[in-house]
Scaffold this motif. Structure first.
Motif, mmCIF file in Angstrom:
data_model
loop_
_atom_site.group_PDB
_atom_site.id
_atom_site.type_symbol
_atom_site.label_atom_id
_atom_site.label_comp_id
_atom_site.label_asym_id
_atom_site.label_seq_id
_atom_site.Cartn_x
_atom_site.Cartn_y
_atom_site.Cartn_z
ATOM 1 N N LEU A 63 0.101 -1.305 -0.066
ATOM 2 C CA LEU A 63 -0.382 0.097 -0.141
ATOM 3 C C LEU A 63 0.692 1.056 -0.476
ATOM 4 O O LEU A 63 0.938 2.361 -0.726
ATOM 5 C CB LEU A 63 -0.798 -0.075 1.184
ATOM 6 N N ARG A 64 1.608 1.312 0.561
ATOM 7 C CA ARG A 64 3.203 2.330 0.860
ATOM 8 C C ARG A 64 3.029 3.125 -0.253
ATOM 9 O O ARG A 64 3.853 3.769 -0.601
ATOM 10 C CB ARG A 64 3.771 2.321 2.250
ATOM 11 N N HIS A 65 3.830 1.835 -0.997
ATOM 12 C CA HIS A 65 4.594 1.724 -2.375
ATOM 13 C C HIS A 65 3.316 2.207 -3.169
ATOM 14 O O HIS A 65 3.659 3.294 -4.244
ATOM 15 C CB HIS A 65 4.981 -0.232 -3.037
ATOM 16 N N GLN A 66 2.621 1.804 -3.193
ATOM 17 C CA GLN A 66 1.368 2.429 -4.566
ATOM 18 C C GLN A 66 1.244 4.067 -4.075
ATOM 19 O O GLN A 66 0.992 5.111 -4.690
ATOM 20 C CB GLN A 66 -0.222 1.678 -4.119
ATOM 21 N N ILE A 67 1.057 3.984 -3.141
ATOM 22 C CA ILE A 67 0.781 5.428 -2.637
ATOM 23 C C ILE A 67 1.912 6.610 -2.679
ATOM 24 O O ILE A 67 1.514 7.693 -3.044
ATOM 25 C CB ILE A 67 0.857 6.005 -0.954
ATOM 26 N N ASN A 68 3.130 5.994 -2.198
ATOM 27 C CA ASN A 68 4.581 6.386 -3.231
ATOM 28 C C ASN A 68 4.319 6.608 -4.594
ATOM 29 O O ASN A 68 4.629 7.951 -4.773
ATOM 30 C CB ASN A 68 5.716 6.249 -2.331
ATOM 31 N N ARG A 69 3.993 5.984 -5.286
ATOM 32 C CA ARG A 69 4.061 6.381 -6.505
ATOM 33 C C ARG A 69 3.048 7.007 -7.091
ATOM 34 O O ARG A 69 3.045 8.291 -7.666
ATOM 35 C CB ARG A 69 3.690 4.989 -7.768
ATOM 36 N N PHE A 70 1.259 7.097 -6.519
ATOM 37 C CA PHE A 70 0.418 8.311 -6.338
ATOM 38 C C PHE A 70 0.970 9.577 -6.332
ATOM 39 O O PHE A 70 0.635 10.866 -7.072
ATOM 40 C CB PHE A 70 -0.776 7.746 -6.442
ATOM 41 N N ALA A 71 1.908 9.964 -4.989
ATOM 42 C CA ALA A 71 2.493 10.886 -4.984
ATOM 43 C C ALA A 71 3.517 11.453 -5.739
ATOM 44 O O ALA A 71 3.676 12.563 -6.657
ATOM 45 C CB ALA A 71 2.945 11.102 -3.561
#
Length: 305
Positions: A46-54
């Motif tokens: 989940l954190r990796h995905q949020i980072n990519r969106f950011a």
């Protein structure tokens, strides 16, 4: 997972992560937590995905949770995330399409497009390129198309029907749904209240000529099994990826959680209702069994606890 991305001409500022499935095939990692909370390189998927969106300029992420949702809400409440992140929780299993619709109704800009991704997807292609393709196409929806990951390859026969090659790579024209989308606002009412959008909304968009495909050869995998997880972890360990750097935000963004049986207004206080699991159809792809986790949110409790 990626380096900072250039913004498309029409930036997409909001995204949905679908994180409500049971993930039974990934047991024992999912015995105590949902798939998006399984760790890769020291951080949940989940954190990796949020980072990519950011890194792509997204300012708000809504996580649609179901199975063991408290693990996700606790993480979002306490983690130092780069963008404003909220959680909506299903009171009853809604299916993938219902989970998307539930989350989309809470997005802060209902007249703007939005990204969506399945919570077990690791994708290293640039999201801004996907967004730019969506804008150019003028379609209601765009789906990332990726080469299938077939562990045993394909079988090729000659004109006489005799096997000519085993474990051949799939033909270059073969692609599958990568589980990463851009949706226009008009897609929200087309999503089912319950059920799978892949069985209803996507075929309807195809009939309308309103589903664009963005082909990418960037690394992609769906973390469906312990084998997939082992392969992904080994790849990341062998080839460390630069963590995406979020684009500067105009002001600090607060995290919040919200109950999801009805679209809630935006407010800072968390109201959490753990939801039951949602079953998802298996998607093509794989990344590779590994020992159960010994630490982190998915680790089993110590004896006597």
């Amino acid at each position: 997972m990626c380096s900072p991305e250039a913004s498309p001409s029409v930036p997409i500022r909001q995204a949905v992560i679908l994180a409500g499935g049971r993930g039974g095939r990934l047991a024992p990692y999912t015995d105590l937590c949902p798939k998006p909370m399984v760790e890769v390189n020291g951080a949940p998927l989940l954190r990796h995905q949020i980072n990519r969106f950011a890194a792509a300029g997204v300012e708000t992420v809504v996580v649609s949770a179901g199975y063991r949702s408290q693990v996700i809400t606790d993480y979002v409440r306490t983690a130092d995330l780069p963008v404003r992140t909220t959680v909506v929780v299903e009171d009853l299993p809604l299916g993938r399409g219902g989970g998307l619709k539930l989350a989309a109704r809470t997005l802060p800009a209902p007249r703007e497009p939005w990204f969506a991704v399945y919570g077990d997807i690791w994708a290293e292609f640039p999201l801004t390129a996907l967004a730019a393709h969506h804008v150019r196409s003028g379609a209601l929806a765009t789906v990332a198309l990726v080469p299938p990951r077939l562990p045993h390859g394909t079988v090729v026969c000659d004109a006489a029907g005799m096997v000519a090659e085993l474990a051949a790579p799939p033909p270059p024209t073969c692609t599958v749904n990568g589980g990463v989308y851009v949706f226009a606002p008009g897609v929200v009412p087309l999503l089912p209240d319950e059920g799978d959008h892949a069985d209803t909304t996507l075929p309807h968009l195809v009939r309308l000529g309103q589903l664009a495909g963005y082909r990418t050869d960037g690394f992609w995998c769906a973390v469906n099994t312990p084998g997939d997880l082992r392969e992904l972890r080994a790849r990341v360990a062998a080839e460390p990826q630069a963590q995406p750097q979020p684009q500067p935000q105009p002001q600090p963004q607060a995290k919040q959680t919200a109950r999801s049986s009805q679209p809630p207004p935006h407010h800072p206080g968390p109201e959490i209702t753990p939801g039951p699991s949602r079953h998802r159809a298996r998607r093509p792809g794989a990344c590779g069994p590994q020992r159960p986790p010994t630490s982190g949110p998915c680790a089993p409790p110590s004896p006597g606890r």
